[in-house]
Motif scaffolding. Structure first.
Motif, PDB file in Angstrom:
ATOM      1  N   GLU B 186       9.930 -46.188   3.365  1.00  0.00           N
ATOM      2  CA  GLU B 186       8.850 -47.155   3.361  1.00  0.00           C
ATOM      3  C   GLU B 186       8.220 -47.229   4.748  1.00  0.00           C
ATOM      4  O   GLU B 186       8.889 -47.565   5.726  1.00  0.00           O
ATOM      5  CB  GLU B 186       9.376 -48.530   2.933  1.00  0.00           C
ATOM      6  N   GLY B 187       7.011 -46.836   4.834  1.00  0.00           N
ATOM      7  CA  GLY B 187       6.301 -46.899   6.117  1.00  0.00           C
ATOM      8  C   GLY B 187       6.614 -45.759   7.070  1.00  0.00           C
ATOM      9  O   GLY B 187       6.135 -45.733   8.194  1.00  0.00           O
ATOM     10  N   HIS B 188       7.402 -44.821   6.634  1.00  0.00           N
ATOM     11  CA  HIS B 188       7.734 -43.690   7.511  1.00  0.00           C
ATOM     12  C   HIS B 188       7.521 -42.374   6.788  1.00  0.00           C
ATOM     13  O   HIS B 188       7.612 -42.320   5.571  1.00  0.00           O
ATOM     14  CB  HIS B 188       9.185 -43.778   7.977  1.00  0.00           C
ATOM     15  N   SER B 189       7.301 -41.353   7.536  1.00  0.00           N
ATOM     16  CA  SER B 189       7.133 -40.044   6.892  1.00  0.00           C
ATOM     17  C   SER B 189       8.506 -39.444   6.628  1.00  0.00           C
ATOM     18  O   SER B 189       9.506 -39.851   7.230  1.00  0.00           O
ATOM     19  CB  SER B 189       6.332 -39.092   7.789  1.00  0.00           C
ATOM     20  N   LYS B 190       8.527 -38.545   5.725  1.00  0.00           N
ATOM     21  CA  LYS B 190       9.784 -37.909   5.350  1.00  0.00           C
ATOM     22  C   LYS B 190      10.428 -37.237   6.557  1.00  0.00           C
ATOM     23  O   LYS B 190      11.637 -37.295   6.756  1.00  0.00           O
ATOM     24  CB  LYS B 190       9.502 -36.859   4.271  1.00  0.00           C
ATOM     25  N   ALA B 191       9.565 -36.610   7.395  1.00  0.00           N
ATOM     26  CA  ALA B 191      10.089 -35.909   8.566  1.00  0.00           C
ATOM     27  C   ALA B 191      10.774 -36.878   9.513  1.00  0.00           C
ATOM     28  O   ALA B 191      11.847 -36.592  10.047  1.00  0.00           O
ATOM     29  CB  ALA B 191       8.951 -35.173   9.271  1.00  0.00           C
ATOM     30  N   GLU B 192      10.164 -38.023   9.680  1.00  0.00           N
ATOM     31  CA  GLU B 192      10.753 -39.019  10.595  1.00  0.00           C
ATOM     32  C   GLU B 192      12.118 -39.476  10.082  1.00  0.00           C
ATOM     33  O   GLU B 192      13.077 -39.566  10.841  1.00  0.00           O
ATOM     34  CB  GLU B 192       9.827 -40.231  10.714  1.00  0.00           C
ATOM     35  N   VAL B 193      12.143 -39.760   8.784  1.00  0.00           N
ATOM     36  CA  VAL B 193      13.385 -40.223   8.169  1.00  0.00           C
ATOM     37  C   VAL B 193      14.467 -39.160   8.305  1.00  0.00           C
ATOM     38  O   VAL B 193      15.605 -39.434   8.681  1.00  0.00           O
ATOM     39  CB  VAL B 193      13.152 -40.579   6.686  1.00  0.00           C
ATOM     40  N   LEU B 194      14.061 -37.924   8.031  1.00  0.00           N
ATOM     41  CA  LEU B 194      15.022 -36.833   8.124  1.00  0.00           C
ATOM     42  C   LEU B 194      15.554 -36.688   9.538  1.00  0.00           C
ATOM     43  O   LEU B 194      16.742 -36.468   9.754  1.00  0.00           O
ATOM     44  CB  LEU B 194      14.342 -35.519   7.710  1.00  0.00           C
ATOM     45  N   GLN B 195      14.617 -36.818  10.491  1.00  0.00           N
ATOM     46  CA  GLN B 195      15.039 -36.685  11.882  1.00  0.00           C
ATOM     47  C   GLN B 195      16.094 -37.716  12.236  1.00  0.00           C
ATOM     48  O   GLN B 195      17.117 -37.419  12.828  1.00  0.00           O
ATOM     49  CB  GLN B 195      13.804 -36.832  12.792  1.00  0.00           C
ATOM     50  N   LYS B 196      15.817 -38.939  11.805  1.00  0.00           N
ATOM     51  CA  LYS B 196      16.754 -40.031  12.087  1.00  0.00           C
ATOM     52  C   LYS B 196      18.107 -39.774  11.408  1.00  0.00           C
ATOM     53  O   LYS B 196      19.162 -39.868  12.030  1.00  0.00           O
ATOM     54  CB  LYS B 196      16.135 -41.349  11.577  1.00  0.00           C
ATOM     55  N   LEU B 197      18.030 -39.401  10.123  1.00  0.00           N
ATOM     56  CA  LEU B 197      19.253 -39.159   9.362  1.00  0.00           C
ATOM     57  C   LEU B 197      20.100 -38.064   9.998  1.00  0.00           C
ATOM     58  O   LEU B 197      21.295 -38.213  10.193  1.00  0.00           O
ATOM     59  CB  LEU B 197      18.907 -38.763   7.921  1.00  0.00           C
ATOM     60  N   LEU B 198      19.428 -36.969  10.328  1.00  0.00           N
ATOM     61  CA  LEU B 198      20.164 -35.823  10.858  1.00  0.00           C
ATOM     62  C   LEU B 198      20.690 -36.102  12.255  1.00  0.00           C
ATOM     63  O   LEU B 198      21.769 -35.650  12.631  1.00  0.00           O
ATOM     64  CB  LEU B 198      19.270 -34.571  10.859  1.00  0.00           C
ATOM     65  N   THR B 199      19.924 -36.878  13.032  1.00  0.00           N
ATOM     66  CA  THR B 199      20.404 -37.252  14.362  1.00  0.00           C
ATOM     67  C   THR B 199      21.642 -38.118  14.230  1.00  0.00           C
ATOM     68  O   THR B 199      22.614 -37.948  14.963  1.00  0.00           O
ATOM     69  CB  THR B 199      19.312 -38.000  15.128  1.00  0.00           C
ATOM     70  N   ASP B 200      21.571 -39.026  13.267  1.00  0.00           N
ATOM     71  CA  ASP B 200      22.745 -39.874  13.021  1.00  0.00           C
ATOM     72  C   ASP B 200      23.947 -39.033  12.647  1.00  0.00           C
ATOM     73  O   ASP B 200      25.084 -39.371  12.966  1.00  0.00           O
ATOM     74  CB  ASP B 200      22.462 -40.871  11.892  1.00  0.00           C
TER      75      ASP B 200
END
Lengths: 318, 505
Positions: B186-200
């Motif tokens: 919600e409010g974020h692009s898929k790439a951003e979400v993925l980046q966060k997830l993978l960084t985590d």
């Protein structure tokens, strides 16, 4: 003649007859059997003549040699006592640059054709020879002055002017094919085929005429004299073959063309040798060279002496 | 040399020639066919912003550098009043526009032309820096739970970092995880979400940006991709499809995860891209790019233009020689002087065929006439040839003049005829005439001209000129063919006519 422009023989037929082509000659025979280093011996008639003397092969006698331009002026003295002679380039090819003088008329010399020529013109001719006009690749040359050959009267009725000569292909010392070249009116007294000389194929066993052509067409009679060509019989045939067979021992070239003239007094004489003899001899004989060349090639041992080789040719050649 | 080693040598020559040409083709991209067009794209980045009243402006746009799959061919900017420099710092290229004062809406243009080149791999990417990752995405508790669930599921279904990434992308678009995914995105692009997830998940991740190239598109924006670092290499994924590797027709604009545009003294910066596809002659591109390594060094394109054109002509000679050999060995045409026809053919190339033929025949005919007078002068051969050379020069000069006066500006090109060769030709023909008659002169002269015309036509064929110049090594193949012909012992075509009388024998 125009019609013949469009007539062709099939490749297979040519192959069956055993005609030697230009490419085959160059690669399979000249390239294989003729050592390059020996070429000067035949390309330079001066050298050929000296070799002939050494090996006692009869050839027209050398009367003089002009090697340098300054010697051209000495021609006057050299020719002073001569009425008939031949001037030729030592390294000429295809009979080019040969001047035949048969007599004098006042100050003028008379050529074989009957035309008159001045001493000046002769000098110019010699100058041209020295400059290499007639030699292969235009290399500087020397001029030879030789005795004139007196054709055997035997040929008088077969030839229009000029001296008929006999071309024999000598392969590894074996004379394999021969033809008599008769000049005609069309050929201007020259024994040159595409100018219209008559080629008479000779039977190797007997020296008798077997076939004759002019302008690549078969004929029975001499076009100028009307004589039946088939009646020709070369005298002393085995001697002639012996002479050319010796040329192989003398020069060492495996595939050789020897030009022989018959002098009325001295018999067969060697005129010149050729390391790249032409292919027209096959037309004059109506036969291909290949079967005979292959027969010689198939010999397990070649005969060591000219006499034995000639004996083999007289009896066993196809 | 034995028969087999000869043929081995021939095959070797052909092989070396073809392989070298192929390698040059692959290495330098010179096409094998003339007229091949390469696909090129003209991409325009348009930066719009509002300048703040009376303040100096500095706009810095991230520029592409070493794009995989493309080669940068040409770039330019258009921005009235602005100063522009390209700054290359630590592998990142940025174009910087600056102006002391500006006001109102501003538009800056940057244009770049890239050529499609499948061999371009791009520059080797550096290792990720420690602690360099900035992620401005903060999740609340619910989101964190959703994220953990997703990660755990993906983790179970994968074995490596690469497969984990792939699974995660799949989960984000899958129906079964629709709720979790919707919450996170919600409010974020898929790439951003993925980046966060993978960084985590403890991975090094970055978000490169790029453009899908489609002809005549305007106002496009960069599309994010996702790149993870694993086993010493960066792996690129399309966050939409989960496909690994660069998508087709995708131009990576920005790789390092740097900002696309930095603006000082302005606001509301927008970057839009438009693009058109162009076709360019591939040879020109390859020549422009002839590098100084590998085959580039051995390229004739490095020579000055004038020498190049000389070589262009010289490299045609082998084909001319081959044709001459064929005409002699396979057909059996008699010529005056073995390679004189090739030289005449070279002259024809300079003069054009019709004009060349007319000139050649005229020069030889006039020369023969004058030569017949010379023969009465009793000159030494060398002096005579020299005289003929001077005569030939006079004839050529006269013909050029006449041609010029008549309005043929091509008249001048007769000067390209090889004068010495012409002089020798005249001399030989003249002697042939004296000794064997005019017919032989016509046969030899006609044969020479025929061979010259055929050689000319061969050398003028566009692909022959193209290949011999761009792939000089192909001349090895020509040499092999010439050598092969040198061993041909069969009959010549004209011998089938010469011995035609044997049919009755």
């Amino acid at each position: 003649m125009f019609k013949s422009m469009f007539k062709w023989i099939s490749w297979r037929r040519l192959n069956d007859i055993g005609i030697l082509g230009m490419n085959g000659r160059n690669i399979d025979y000249i390239g294989k059997y003729n050592d390059r280093s020996l070429y000067p011996l035949v390309d330079n008639k001066f050298k050929t003549k000296r070799m002939a003397q050494k090996y006692q092969v009869l050839a027209p006698k050398l009367q003089g040699v002009i090697e340098h331009q300054y010697e051209v002026k000495t021609l006057v003295n050299l020719l002073a006592d001569k009425d008939e002679f031949v001037i030729k380039p030592a390294r000429g090819s295809g009979g080019k640059g040969i001047l035949v003088i048969t007599g004098r008329k006042g100050d003028q010399f008379v050529r074989a054709s009957g035309k008159e020529i001045s001493l000046e013109s002769i000098e110019r001719h010699v100058t041209n020879i020295l400059a290499g006009l007639y030699s292969l690749a235009g290399a500087p040359d020397v001029a030879l002055i030789e005795d004139l050959i007196h054709a055997d009267p035997l040929f008088d009725k077969y030839s229009y002017q000029g001296v008929p000569d006999i071309r024999i292909i000598v392969f590894k010392g074996y004379p394999v094919m021969a033809m008599l070249r008769l000049s005609t009116e069309v050929s201007d007294g020259k024994a040159n085929f595409h100018q219209g000389a008559v080629g008479v194929g000779l039977d190797m066993a007997t020296g008798k005429a077997a076939y004759a052509v002019q302008f690549e067409k078969r004929l029975e009679h001499h076009p100028d004299t009307g004589q039946v060509l088939n009646d020709i019989q070369i005298p002393n045939w085995p001697d002639l073959l012996l002479l050319v067979s010796k040329c192989y021992d003398m020069i060492g070239l495996g595939y050789l063309g020897a030009d022989i003239v018959l002098d009325k007094d001295k018999g067969p004489m060697l005129l010149e040798l050729n390391a790249r003899p032409g292919l027209s001899i096959q037309l004059a004989n109506g036969k291909g060279l290949l079967p005979r060349l292959r027969q010689i090639e198939a010999l397990e041992e070649t005969h060591l002496t000219a006499e034995k080789r000639v004996a083999y040719v007289l009896t066993s050649l196809q | 040399m034995s028969r087999s080693s000869f043929y081995f040598f021939i095959v070797l020559l052909v092989f070396i020639g073809l392989v070298t040409a192929w390698m040059r083709h692959v290495d330098t991209g010179i096409p094998l066919k003339p007229g091949d067009k390469a696909s090129a794209w003209m991409i325009e980045a348009r930066v719009d912003f509002k300048a703040m009243e009376g303040k100096p402006v500095l706009a810095s746009l991230n520029l592409p550098k070493h794009i995989p799959g493309f080669r940068l061919f040409f770039e330019q900017t258009a921005s009235p009043g602005y100063g522009f420099t390209i700054v290359d710092k630590e592998g990142v290229r940025r174009g910087e526009w600056s102006i002391r004062e500006a006001s109102g809406a501003q538009t800056l243009y940057y244009k770049v032309q890239v050529v499609v080149d499948k061999n371009e791999k791009g520059v080797k990417q550096p290792k990720p820096e420690e602690n360099a990752q900035v992620i401005n995405l903060i999740w609340d508790q619910a989101e964190q739970i959703a994220a953990r669930q997703l990660l755990a599921k993906a983790y179970n279904q994968s074995s490596t970092d690469v497969s984990l990434t792939r699974e995660l992308i799949k989960l984000l678009s899958s129906r079964s995880e629709k709720q979790n995914a919707a919450l996170l995105m919600e409010g974020h692009s898929k790439a951003e979400v993925l980046q966060k997830l993978l960084t985590d998940a403890g991975m090094k991740v970055r978000v490169p940006m790029g453009l899908y190239l489609e002809d005549r598109r305007r106002n496009q924006s960069l599309v994010p991709m996702i790149e993870i670092y694993s086993a010493g290499e960066w792996h690129l994924f399309d966050p939409e499809t989960g496909k690994q590797g660069l998508p087709e027709n995708f131009l990576l604009w920005n790789r390092g995860g740097n900002s696309l545009i930095d603006l000082i003294g302005g606001e509301d910066a927008q970057v839009g891209f438009s693009m058109i596809e162009q076709k360019m002659p591939a040879v020109e591109l390859a020549q422009e790019y002839s590098s100084d390594e590998g085959f580039g060094i051995l390229s004739i394109h490095h020579l000055p233009i004038e020498e190049q054109s000389v070589f262009k002509l010289l490299l045609l000679l082998p084909i001319g020689a081959l044709i001459t050999v064929m005409m002699r060995v396979l057909i059996g045409i008699k010529t005056s002087g073995t390679f004189m026809p090739v030289l005449i053919a070279m002259a024809f190339i300079q003069t054009s065929l019709g004009l060349g033929l007319i000139n050649f025949i005229a020069i030889v005919a006039i020369g023969l006439m004058l030569r017949s007078y010379l023969s009465a002068l009793n000159l030494l051969l060398v002096a005579r040839i020299a005289t003929i050379i001077v005569i030939v020069i006079f004839i050529i000069g006269l013909m050029s003049l006449v041609g010029y006066k008549l309005g043929f500006n091509t008249g001048m090109t007769v000067a390209f005829f090889p004068i010495i060769i012409l002089a020798w030709t005249i001399e030989r023909m003249s002697i042939l005439w004296e000794e064997e008659g005019a017919r032989q002169v016509l046969i030899r002269g006609g044969g020479s001209l025929l061979v010259a015309v055929v050689a000319y036509l061969g050398m003028q064929t566009s692909w022959v000129g193209y290949l011999s110049f761009n792939f000089p090594e192909l001349n090895l193949v020509v040499v092999a063919m010439i050598m092969l012909l040198g061993r041909y012992t069969g009959y010549r075509l004209l011998e089938l006519r010469r011995f035609q009388a044997m049919d009755q024998a």
